[in-house]
Design a protein around this motif. Structure first.
Motif, PDB file in Angstrom:
ATOM      1  N   PRO A  61       6.750  -0.040  -6.829  1.00 28.82           N
ATOM      2  CA  PRO A  61       5.355   0.006  -7.243  1.00 28.82           C
ATOM      3  C   PRO A  61       4.786   1.415  -7.102  1.00 28.82           C
ATOM      4  O   PRO A  61       5.228   2.186  -6.255  1.00 28.82           O
ATOM      5  N   HIS A  62       3.834   1.728  -7.931  1.00 26.70           N
ATOM      6  CA  HIS A  62       3.037   2.934  -7.761  1.00 26.70           C
ATOM      7  C   HIS A  62       1.690   2.481  -7.186  1.00 26.70           C
ATOM      8  O   HIS A  62       0.902   1.852  -7.889  1.00 26.70           O
ATOM      9  N   PRO A  63       1.433   2.752  -5.915  1.00 28.15           N
ATOM     10  CA  PRO A  63       0.180   2.316  -5.308  1.00 28.15           C
ATOM     11  C   PRO A  63      -1.071   2.842  -6.027  1.00 28.15           C
ATOM     12  O   PRO A  63      -2.144   2.266  -5.892  1.00 28.15           O
ATOM     13  N   SER A  64      -0.911   3.900  -6.823  1.00 31.80           N
ATOM     14  CA  SER A  64      -2.049   4.424  -7.583  1.00 31.80           C
ATOM     15  C   SER A  64      -2.496   3.432  -8.651  1.00 31.80           C
ATOM     16  O   SER A  64      -3.598   3.532  -9.168  1.00 31.80           O
ATOM     17  N   GLY A  65      -1.602   2.489  -9.006  1.00 36.75           N
ATOM     18  CA  GLY A  65      -1.911   1.522 -10.048  1.00 36.75           C
ATOM     19  C   GLY A  65      -1.423   1.922 -11.416  1.00 36.75           C
ATOM     20  O   GLY A  65      -1.376   1.111 -12.334  1.00 36.75           O
ATOM     21  N   ASP A  90       0.799  -1.218   0.000  1.00 37.28           N
ATOM     22  CA  ASP A  90       0.000   0.000   0.000  1.00 37.28           C
ATOM     23  C   ASP A  90       0.835   1.274   0.000  1.00 37.28           C
ATOM     24  O   ASP A  90       0.331   2.357   0.219  1.00 37.28           O
ATOM     25  N   ARG A  91       2.122   1.123  -0.235  1.00 41.64           N
ATOM     26  CA  ARG A  91       3.020   2.288  -0.284  1.00 41.64           C
ATOM     27  C   ARG A  91       4.180   1.965  -1.208  1.00 41.64           C
ATOM     28  O   ARG A  91       4.300   0.852  -1.703  1.00 41.64           O
ATOM     29  N   GLU A  92       5.037   2.940  -1.438  1.00 45.53           N
ATOM     30  CA  GLU A  92       6.161   2.717  -2.337  1.00 45.53           C
ATOM     31  C   GLU A  92       7.301   2.010  -1.611  1.00 45.53           C
ATOM     32  O   GLU A  92       7.758   2.455  -0.569  1.00 45.53           O
ATOM     33  N   LEU A 141       2.663   6.751   0.724  1.00 44.85           N
ATOM     34  CA  LEU A 141       1.694   6.414  -0.307  1.00 44.85           C
ATOM     35  C   LEU A 141       2.159   6.809  -1.701  1.00 44.85           C
ATOM     36  O   LEU A 141       1.936   6.090  -2.660  1.00 44.85           O
ATOM     37  N   ASN A 142       2.837   7.947  -1.822  1.00 44.03           N
ATOM     38  CA  ASN A 142       3.236   8.414  -3.147  1.00 44.03           C
ATOM     39  C   ASN A 142       4.666   8.947  -3.213  1.00 44.03           C
ATOM     40  O   ASN A 142       5.011   9.670  -4.131  1.00 44.03           O
ATOM     41  N   LEU A 143       5.500   8.587  -2.254  1.00 41.34           N
ATOM     42  CA  LEU A 143       6.850   9.123  -2.242  1.00 41.34           C
ATOM     43  C   LEU A 143       7.817   8.126  -1.616  1.00 41.34           C
ATOM     44  O   LEU A 143       7.506   7.508  -0.602  1.00 41.34           O
ATOM     45  N   SER A 144       8.974   7.993  -2.242  1.00 35.02           N
ATOM     46  CA  SER A 144      10.053   7.188  -1.680  1.00 35.02           C
ATOM     47  C   SER A 144      11.347   7.936  -1.913  1.00 35.02           C
ATOM     48  O   SER A 144      11.700   8.217  -3.054  1.00 35.02           O
ATOM     49  N   ILE A 145      12.029   8.295  -0.851  1.00 37.23           N
ATOM     50  CA  ILE A 145      13.291   9.018  -0.970  1.00 37.23           C
ATOM     51  C   ILE A 145      14.392   7.983  -1.110  1.00 37.23           C
ATOM     52  O   ILE A 145      14.615   7.181  -0.198  1.00 37.23           O
TER      53      ILE A 145
END
Length: 151
Positions: free
Chosen positions: A98-102, A45-47, A71-75
């Motif tokens: 993965p991009h949790p947005s699909g 559910d996250r990157e 959810l939408n960011l990975s440093i």
């Protein structure tokens, strides 16, 4: 006169946490990567920024999670990505997240981090073969999509 300073004597090693069976001995295509990464990550559910190390025959030797984001960011820092590759004497790496947005379309940040990882890998002698972005039921190979052209 300054007092003496104690210096620690250390060693660095990889620690095997688990293993999984991989039916193909070699990575021959982005599709092979997609299948292995999808099996490894499952539903997240996250990157997660994942690194697969490969030997000179493109056989996976290990997989590690370099970073868990939101959810939408990975440093992602090249030091963390290449640490396992260096310790395991990898010839090359393939990265994945993965991009949790699909939607597996690479973001501008994905493109930037990929370029930084290619450059860092060249410096330390670990080739980055691809960066796979996972969607719900599809993926994007950044190499096949032309993002590696300015290597």
């Amino acid at each position: 006169m300054q007092p003496s300073k104690r210096v620690d004597i250390v060693s660095v090693k990889l620690v095997k946490e688990a293993s999984m069976l991989y039916r193909n001995r070699r990575i021959r295509s982005p599709q092979d990567c997609y299948e292995l990464f999808k099996e490894f990550l499952g539903e997240v559910d996250r990157e997660y920024f994942v690194v697969m190390c490969l030997d000179v025959k493109n056989q996976p030797t290990n997989i590690t999670i370099a970073h868990i984001g939101s959810l939408n960011l990975s440093i992602v820092h090249p030091r963390e990505v290449l640490k396992t590759a260096i310790l395991s004497n990898a010839a090359s790496i393939i990265c994945c997240h993965p991009h949790p947005s699909g939607d597996p379309t690479p973001s501008p940040e994905d493109v930037d981090v990929t370029k930084r990882l290619i450059e860092a890998g060249l410096i330390v002698g670990v080739e980055m073969l691809d960066h796979i972005v996972l969607g719900d039921d599809s993926y994007v190979s950044m190499k096949e999509s032309g993002y590696f052209e300015n290597e």
